[in-house]
Design an enzyme around this catalytic site. Structure first.
Site, PDB file in Angstrom:
ATOM      1  N   GLU A 160       0.834  -1.201   0.000  1.00 60.71           N
ATOM      2  CA  GLU A 160       0.000   0.000   0.000  1.00 60.71           C
ATOM      3  C   GLU A 160       0.872   1.254   0.000  1.00 60.71           C
ATOM      4  O   GLU A 160       1.812   1.339   0.790  1.00 60.71           O
ATOM      5  CB  GLU A 160      -0.937   0.028   1.211  1.00 60.71           C
ATOM      6  CG  GLU A 160      -1.970   1.131   1.110  1.00 60.71           C
ATOM      7  CD  GLU A 160      -2.923   1.176   2.294  1.00 60.71           C
ATOM      8  OE1 GLU A 160      -4.074   1.587   2.114  1.00 60.71           O
ATOM      9  OE2 GLU A 160      -2.516   0.800   3.409  1.00 60.71           O
ATOM     10  N   ALA A 320       1.327  -0.181  10.850  1.00 60.67           N
ATOM     11  CA  ALA A 320       0.893  -1.546  10.552  1.00 60.67           C
ATOM     12  C   ALA A 320       0.093  -1.524   9.263  1.00 60.67           C
ATOM     13  O   ALA A 320      -0.314  -0.471   8.775  1.00 60.67           O
ATOM     14  CB  ALA A 320       0.057  -2.109  11.708  1.00 60.67           C
ATOM     15  N   MET A 321      -0.154  -2.721   8.720  1.00 56.52           N
ATOM     16  CA  MET A 321      -0.809  -2.833   7.422  1.00 56.52           C
ATOM     17  C   MET A 321      -1.797  -3.978   7.417  1.00 56.52           C
ATOM     18  O   MET A 321      -1.490  -5.082   7.875  1.00 56.52           O
ATOM     19  CB  MET A 321       0.256  -3.046   6.329  1.00 56.52           C
ATOM     20  CG  MET A 321      -0.304  -3.253   4.942  1.00 56.52           C
ATOM     21  SD  MET A 321      -1.234  -1.808   4.376  1.00 56.52           S
ATOM     22  CE  MET A 321      -2.333  -2.574   3.185  1.00 56.52           C
ATOM     23  N   ASN A 323      -3.079  -6.176   5.301  1.00 59.90           N
ATOM     24  CA  ASN A 323      -3.143  -7.175   4.241  1.00 59.90           C
ATOM     25  C   ASN A 323      -4.191  -8.232   4.578  1.00 59.90           C
ATOM     26  O   ASN A 323      -4.272  -8.706   5.709  1.00 59.90           O
ATOM     27  CB  ASN A 323      -1.784  -7.849   4.067  1.00 59.90           C
ATOM     28  CG  ASN A 323      -0.664  -6.855   3.927  1.00 59.90           C
ATOM     29  OD1 ASN A 323      -0.656  -6.045   3.027  1.00 59.90           O
ATOM     30  ND2 ASN A 323       0.282  -6.899   4.853  1.00 59.90           N
ATOM     31  N   HIS A 355      -7.673  -1.787  14.885  1.00 60.66           N
ATOM     32  CA  HIS A 355      -7.760  -0.982  13.663  1.00 60.66           C
ATOM     33  C   HIS A 355      -7.545  -1.848  12.420  1.00 60.66           C
ATOM     34  O   HIS A 355      -8.315  -1.786  11.460  1.00 60.66           O
ATOM     35  CB  HIS A 355      -6.693   0.125  13.750  1.00 60.66           C
ATOM     36  CG  HIS A 355      -6.610   1.032  12.567  1.00 60.66           C
ATOM     37  ND1 HIS A 355      -6.989   2.360  12.621  1.00 60.66           N
ATOM     38  CD2 HIS A 355      -6.157   0.838  11.304  1.00 60.66           C
ATOM     39  CE1 HIS A 355      -6.790   2.912  11.439  1.00 60.66           C
ATOM     40  NE2 HIS A 355      -6.276   2.014  10.615  1.00 60.66           N
ATOM     41  N   GLU A 356      -6.510  -2.688  12.459  1.00 61.40           N
ATOM     42  CA  GLU A 356      -6.209  -3.509  11.285  1.00 61.40           C
ATOM     43  C   GLU A 356      -7.265  -4.595  11.062  1.00 61.40           C
ATOM     44  O   GLU A 356      -7.597  -4.926   9.919  1.00 61.40           O
ATOM     45  CB  GLU A 356      -4.821  -4.141  11.416  1.00 61.40           C
ATOM     46  CG  GLU A 356      -3.677  -3.154  11.578  1.00 61.40           C
ATOM     47  CD  GLU A 356      -3.658  -2.062  10.521  1.00 61.40           C
ATOM     48  OE1 GLU A 356      -4.129  -2.297   9.390  1.00 61.40           O
ATOM     49  OE2 GLU A 356      -3.178  -0.961  10.832  1.00 61.40           O
ATOM     50  N   HIS A 359     -10.145  -3.312   9.187  1.00 61.24           N
ATOM     51  CA  HIS A 359      -9.889  -3.202   7.749  1.00 61.24           C
ATOM     52  C   HIS A 359     -10.255  -4.478   6.984  1.00 61.24           C
ATOM     53  O   HIS A 359     -10.423  -4.426   5.758  1.00 61.24           O
ATOM     54  CB  HIS A 359      -8.410  -2.914   7.503  1.00 61.24           C
ATOM     55  CG  HIS A 359      -8.047  -1.471   7.559  1.00 61.24           C
ATOM     56  ND1 HIS A 359      -8.702  -0.503   6.834  1.00 61.24           N
ATOM     57  CD2 HIS A 359      -7.059  -0.822   8.240  1.00 61.24           C
ATOM     58  CE1 HIS A 359      -8.138   0.664   7.062  1.00 61.24           C
ATOM     59  NE2 HIS A 359      -7.140   0.511   7.911  1.00 61.24           N
TER      60      HIS A 359
END
Length: 924
Positions: A160, A320-321, A323, A355-356, A359
């Site tokens: 991202e 953080a991400m 995926n 939060h992740e 998503h």
């Protein structure tokens, strides 16, 4: 993605925004891929070789295509990859490319095949590719860690917003969703991870030729003695390229399972890391297990994957991400010392993980059509993950998530959006340079604040029902703002599109000016800027403002009118002004309220009472509004000091004390070059916070409330802001004990930052060296960050130069922003930082090319300056620089300097006068 480094951090930037017009259409044509063909499925096979000198990867991708228009060319994204000869198969014939054109600037490759592919047909594009693994923190990259003194490496992805194209050729736009079947080839001792579970793992010995010819050919250039692990993963659901992910390395993991209420399936949850830190990963795993079932139940949409993993990365650019099925992030985002975790560290890990996980629905199942709607991902994940789920569903009720939201998000959003160089929540971002810059407090915090205001106005149950409608209608597809608002309108009967349109699509926010008359109150809305009210040409927007007016009846009971709206420039409301009243109950609205000085004094006096009708959130909002008005010239800072003095006499809540500390810190930051003001402000801070330290002491107990723990930590750090000698001596003694014995038991986790900073600031070479050693061999990620901040707080010029040298020679890329923030907080270094940045500009631009970091370095390096000479220096330096990657941050930083100069010139005498009267007050 989590960017509190943000805010994070979360981020930083702005420029004037163009209106949607023909320019937008031409930008789309220039920066968006053609739509003559679209991908539907990727078969991706690649090897990874991690070696001491040269690490690389390579493979081939077979992409299933739908041909939408007659075409003889296929154009897709590729960046910094070596591509082999492409072939395309259609109608049982295979065609080799006859021409390849690479556009490095737009990161595209176009293949011409010399034969027309017919509209309505299907085709299969095959492209071999190779790339280098580097320590870039973007694309497919290397990360390093220390194993008993030995440096080891592994590889992982961060795509991202636009870096999948750096790992494999693809249609790297969120709208162009497809399914993915991934096959990873790695060394036999590695653990391979991806979005989906593995369906098979086999060992390939080239001598046996037991594998397919494609893989045999792919590995034919390696020595025959090499053996390989081949891991095949299940095919993903339909998804965007930016949430594709994989990693390979010597990982270990912890595991649990979770029963999901809607799908009625039980799935594994795992958290992976390098072996040295896995013992600190349990808390993040536990949080994921607690929140995942709640999300499924609240959204009424099944979690679609058969597993959810988290990978803790040693090197990571953002926080953080998200995926799909493989969350990744920094060590500080997911690791905690299980024995000695501090409250702020626990909050950070829990909020990041929640939060992740949010998503997985907001962003992964339902995705924005283009990056101009990034807030649909980030604003919702912020509100849901950090407030509604953690607070309203009693995951961590003791953290007061709704109240903390005011300081954590609302105020940072309003601070950035008060700049003329801010941008709308929904913002034009045609190319990658623009996209990276909108990961900021507006896409995260302002978006979350606007959604929170809407949630409060329509009611949380109806709001969440509308969200569920939106998600169900756009499962595994893409959406825009109006799609979300229509879903909430369906659930509430409110025309949400009309109500919220300007909040999303217009820059800035309003200030409501309150005047009183015989009939009640007259309200007027104008755009607020950090320099005051907007000029007429900047003041065109009329917002639909939920007023949430709290009034008091004859019995002294509070009543809140949530239905009241200000939809015009001016409007009158009939209320009894002989009794207490206030707008923006609980500080949920995304606006500020400007009262007359007389009314403000009455509200402040009422708020200070023990039985006040005004809530904790009201008191916080009152303080933040006065802070902003004094900076903007709409009120005097002496009024802010008066309110602080009144609240300080009776206040018990940590969050209000935190707002008080923030206000005093802001004044010290502004008037840092006025010695008399600085010394008087420090004395004022000591009278407020030292009594708290004396009452609460330095020892922490597991039996005490979270609020007491946080208040103690705040009181000690704020007494240090006042340079209280006794507090300084106590913290120095604790660090001295550690230096002499190696025993850190007198350094509580909640105080380690204050102790490290005090030791270095008032110490010498020995203390500095001890902190450097902690930074290099930390017990926890929070200890490392605290030590980094401390390294920037030395007042010794020789040691300061050592810190600057350390940044260039030894700091990890992900940690550099902590060094800069520590230095900017040090008045002895504040003007050295921009000079250091200027001297090493080319180095930093190359080091952080393509990262989120560079914009933060610009704002941090120059953001503390406060003179006309400083402003001219910054403008001159950047005049001939290519600022396309950070132009928003630069514009905002220059505006901040201008505002600070005006504030100092306008308010110095007022601050000096109030402080002089306070110092000469009769002593009790």
């Amino acid at each position: 993605m989590w960017l509190r480094v943000v805010q994070l951090l979360r981020p930083s930037i702005r420029r004037p925004i163009l209106s949607t017009s023909f320019s937008t259409m031409t930008d789309e044509l220039k920066y968006r891929l053609p739509t003559n063909v679209v991908p539907t499925h990727y078969d991706l096979t690649f090897y990874t070789q991690i070696a001491p000198n040269t690490s690389k990867f390579g493979g081939f991708v077979k992409i299933s295509l739908d041909i939408l228009r007659d075409s003889s060319t296929v154009e897709l994204n590729s960046n910094d990859l070596t591509l082999g000869e492409a072939t395309i198969s259609s109608d049982a014939s295979q065609i080799q490319q006859c021409e390849k054109t690479v556009d490095a600037e737009q990161q595209r490759v176009s293949f011409s095949f010399g034969q027309t592919l017919k509209a309505g047909s299907k085709a299969f594009l095959n492209i071999p590719f190779n790339g280098q693994l580097k320590n870039t923190m973007t694309g497919y990259y290397l990360s390093t860690w220390q194993d008993k003194g030995e440096t080891k490496q592994y590889a992982l992805t961060q795509f991202e917003p636009t870096d999948a194209r750096a790992a494999f050729p693809c249609w790297d736009e969120p709208l162009l969703k497809a399914t993915f079947a991934i096959t990873m080839i790695s060394t036999p001792d590695s653990t391979n991870l991806s979005n989906m579970p593995a369906i098979s793992e086999t060992t390939y010995d080239p001598a046996s030729h037991s594998e397919t010819s494609d893989i045999a050919q792919l590995l034919s250039s390696f020595p025959p003695s090499d053996k390989w692990k081949i891991t095949r993963f299940q095919t993903t659901p339909k998804m965007s390229t930016y949430i594709v992910a994989w990693a390979t390395g010597n990982f270990v993991h912890r595991e649990t399972t979770v029963a999901l209420p809607l799908s009625r399936k039980t799935i594994p949850l795992r958290i992976y890391s390098t072996p040295d830190v896995i013992h600190q990963a349990q808390f993040a795993l536990d949080v994921a297990a607690r929140v995942l079932p709640i999300y499924e139940e609240v959204f009424e949409v099944e979690f679609p994957l058969p597993k959810l993993d988290t990978l803790v990365a040693s090197d990571f650019d953002a926080g953080a991400m998200e995926n799909f099925g493989l969350i990744t992030g920094r060590t500080s985002a997911f690791l905690l010392d299980p024995e000695h975790a501090d409250i702020s560290g626990k909050k950070n890990v829990a909020m990041t993980q929640s939060h992740e996980v949010a998503h997985m629905w907001f962003g992964n199942i339902t995705t924005m059509k283009w990056w101009d709607n990034l807030y649909l991902n980030e604003g919702f994940a912020t509100l849901m993950g950090e407030v509604i789920i953690l607070g309203e569903f009693l995951i961590f009720p003791e953290w007061k998530a709704r109240e903390s939201f005011i300081s954590d998000h609302l105020q940072s959003a309003l601070s950035l959006d008060a700049k003329l160089s801010s941008h709308p929540i929904e913002v034009e971002c045609p190319d990658a340079n623009h996209i990276n810059q909108i990961f900021d407090s507006l896409s995260y915090s302002k978006a979350a604040s606007v959604l929170n205001m809407l949630c409060n106005y329509v009611g949380q149950d109806k709001f969440l029902k509308g969200v569920s409608i939106y998600l169900k209608k756009h499962l595994f597809s893409n959406a825009v703002t109006e799609d979300l608002f229509r879903g909430i309108s369906n659930a509430t009967g409110v025309d949400v599109v009309r109500l919220m349109d300007n909040w999303i699509k217009k820059q800035g926010f309003p200030v409501i000016t309150v005047t009183e008359n015989g009939n009640g109150i007259k309200l007027r809305q104008d755009r607020f800027t950090e320099a005051g009210l907007a000029t007429p040409e900047e003041n065109e927007t009329i917002w639909n403002i939920p007023l949430s007016i709290v009034t008091v009846d004859a019995n002294g009971d509070a009543h809140v009118d949530k239905t009241a709206l200000l939809e015009d420039r001016e409007k009158e409301f009939a209320i009894d002004t002989t009794r207490d009243f206030k707008l923006n109950r609980n500080t949920i609205g995304v606006y500020r309220v400007l009262y007359t000085p007389e009314r403000l004094a009455k509200i402040a006096a009422a708020a200070a009472k023990q039985d006040s009708i005004f809530t904790l959130e009201d008191r916080m909002g009152l303080l933040y509004d006065i802070m902003a008005f004094s900076k903007a010239g709409l009120a005097q800072p002496s009024g802010l000091l008066t309110v602080i003095n009144a609240l300080g006499a009776t206040e018990k809540e940590h969050l209000v004390w935190s707002s008080i500390s923030e206000a005093l810190s802001g004044l010290l930051f502004t008037f840092w070059e006025s010695p008399q003001i600085v010394e008087s402000l420090r004395a004022f801070a000591r009278t407020l916070f030292v009594p708290l330290v004396q009452r609460l002491g330095y020892e922490y107990s597991q039996d005490e409330s979270t609020d007491v723990t946080q208040l103690r930590t705040l009181a000690i750090s704020s007494a240090l802001m006042g340079q209280d000698k006794q507090v300084i001596a106590e913290l120095q003694a604790r660090f001295k004990h550690y230096m002499e014995t190696g025993d850190d038991s007198r350094i509580p986790a909640d105080l380690q930052s204050s102790i490290f900073i005090t030791a270095v600031k008032y110490g010498g070479q020995a203390e500095y060296d001890a902190v450097v050693n902690i930074q290099e061999k930390p017990k926890t990620p929070t200890a490392r960050i605290a030590a980094i901040y401390a390294m920037g707080r030395t007042e010794d010029p020789v040691l300061l130069e050592k810190t600057f040298s350390y940044i260039l020679g030894k700091s990890r890329d992900q940690d550099i922003i902590y060094f800069f923030r520590g230095l900017q907080s040090n008045v002895s270094a504040r003007r050295k930082v921009p000079e250091f940045f200027k001297t090493n500009y080319d180095t930093f631009m190359k080091r952080f090319e393509g990262n989120f970091m560079i914009k933060s370095l610009v704002s941090t390096s120059f953001g503390g300056l406060s003179s006309q000479e400083d402003l001219l220096m910054a403008q001159t330096f950047f005049k001939d620089k290519d600022n396309s990657k950070y132009h928003m941050a630069l514009a905002q930083t220059l505006e901040s300097i201008q505002t600070r100069i005006a504030y100092i010139n306008r308010s110095s005498a007022d601050v000096e006068s109030w402080l002089s009267e306070w110092e000469n007050r009769p002593k009790l």
